[in-house]
Design a protein around this motif. Structure first.
Motif, PDB file in Angstrom:
ATOM      1  N   THR A 263       0.853  -1.189   0.000  1.00 10.13           N
ATOM      2  CA  THR A 263       0.000   0.000   0.000  1.00 10.13           C
ATOM      3  C   THR A 263       0.889   1.239   0.000  1.00 10.13           C
ATOM      4  N   PHE A 264       0.269   2.379  -0.098  1.00 14.07           N
ATOM      5  CA  PHE A 264       0.990   3.650  -0.062  1.00 14.07           C
ATOM      6  C   PHE A 264       0.291   4.570   0.926  1.00 14.07           C
ATOM      7  N   ILE A 265       1.077   5.231   1.785  1.00 21.07           N
ATOM      8  CA  ILE A 265       0.534   6.154   2.769  1.00 21.07           C
ATOM      9  C   ILE A 265       0.998   7.558   2.402  1.00 21.07           C
ATOM     10  N   PRO A 266       0.080   8.446   2.069  1.00 21.10           N
ATOM     11  CA  PRO A 266       0.468   9.775   1.608  1.00 21.10           C
ATOM     12  C   PRO A 266       0.835  10.722   2.746  1.00 21.10           C
ATOM     13  N   GLN A 267       1.634  11.724   2.405  1.00 21.37           N
ATOM     14  CA  GLN A 267       1.954  12.805   3.334  1.00 21.37           C
ATOM     15  C   GLN A 267       0.720  13.694   3.479  1.00 21.37           C
ATOM     16  N   ALA A 268       0.719  14.532   4.514  1.00 21.41           N
ATOM     17  CA  ALA A 268      -0.362  15.503   4.732  1.00 21.41           C
ATOM     18  C   ALA A 268      -1.723  14.821   4.804  1.00 21.41           C
ATOM     19  N   CYS A 269      -1.779  13.749   5.569  1.00 24.46           N
ATOM     20  CA  CYS A 269      -2.983  12.915   5.590  1.00 24.46           C
ATOM     21  C   CYS A 269      -3.054  12.168   6.926  1.00 24.46           C
ATOM     22  N   VAL A 270      -4.282  11.965   7.422  1.00 21.92           N
ATOM     23  CA  VAL A 270      -4.498  11.090   8.574  1.00 21.92           C
ATOM     24  C   VAL A 270      -4.889   9.712   8.049  1.00 21.92           C
ATOM     25  N   THR A 271      -4.036   8.723   8.321  1.00 20.58           N
ATOM     26  CA  THR A 271      -4.291   7.338   7.933  1.00 20.58           C
ATOM     27  C   THR A 271      -4.581   6.517   9.177  1.00 20.58           C
ATOM     28  N   VAL A 272      -5.649   5.743   9.160  1.00 21.46           N
ATOM     29  CA  VAL A 272      -5.943   4.854  10.284  1.00 21.46           C
ATOM     30  C   VAL A 272      -5.674   3.410   9.875  1.00 21.46           C
TER      31      VAL A 272
END
Length: 212
Positions: free
Chosen positions: A24-33
């Protein structure tokens, strides 16, 4: 910009993976749960993303840098520079005062605590930590300890914040304050990654990794 996860595989017992072939990819400037039932690897994934654990196979890359391939010393240096951790049990040293607990990251980053003391106090105030700064962790409530741990994680303004159940010991008002703080940090460019069962945090997120 962000965290790229490719074919990540890890377990605590050989042959029994908890996380298997996660890409997967987790972007910057973002809240990921990170969601999923207990025991499915939510906390483990945070430790892998922050370089506290090494995967069996696969890789985690931060803006193209393969963190999993770094030697221990370089990985520790990367973590000190870029990551702020909020552990599920707060993980405060009982021998340290509250203010020294918040200032702890300065030691690993080679910065003088005196120059960051004002920021530590400001973070505590912003998070509603209304206790004497020389108090010991055993003298504060579980909810206060969790917010002290969050202040510690934010001290050096990290680009990656890894939080394990940050609202688990908080009342609704305090949880709302923490949620607002984390969303505000993401809006300013931080990558906020939260392992949680909290439906309000899930609803407030922009990205989700489900390990169910």
């Amino acid at each position: 910009m962000g965290l790229s996860i490719e074919d990540l595989r890890f377990g605590y017992r050989q042959g029994q993976p908890i996380i298997e072939e996660l890409t997967t990819f987790i972007p910057q400037a973002c809240v990921t749960v990170v969601t999923g039932q207990s025991g499915r690897g939510k906390s483990t994934l945070l430790y892998l993303l922050g370089g506290l654990l090494s995967p069996w196979s696969g890789r985690v890359a931060f803006d193209g840098l393969n963190i999993t391939a770094l030697p221990d010393e370089q990985r520790s240096a990367w973590r000190a520079e870029h990551c702020g951790f909020v552990f599920q049990d707060a993980n405060l040293d009982p021998r340290r005062s509250v203010i020294d607990s918040v200032l702890e990251p300065a030691l690993y980053a080679g910065q003088r605590k005196a120059t960051l003391r004002w920021r530590a106090k400001r973070l505590m105030a912003d998070l509603g930590v209304n206790v004497p700064v020389n108090s010991r962790p055993g003298e504060v409530s579980g909810g206060q300890a969790q917010r002290i741990a969050l202040a510690r994680a934010l001290l050096l303004q990290p680009s990656v914040i890894l939080a394990d159940e940050p609202t688990g010991n908080l009342d609704d008002q305090s949880a709302g304050l923490v949620m607002s703080t984390l969303r505000g940090l993401a809006s300013k460019g931080a990558m906020v990654i939260i392992a949680t069962h909290d439906h309000q945090l899930v609803a407030a997120s922009q990205h989700r990794i489900d390990l169910s």
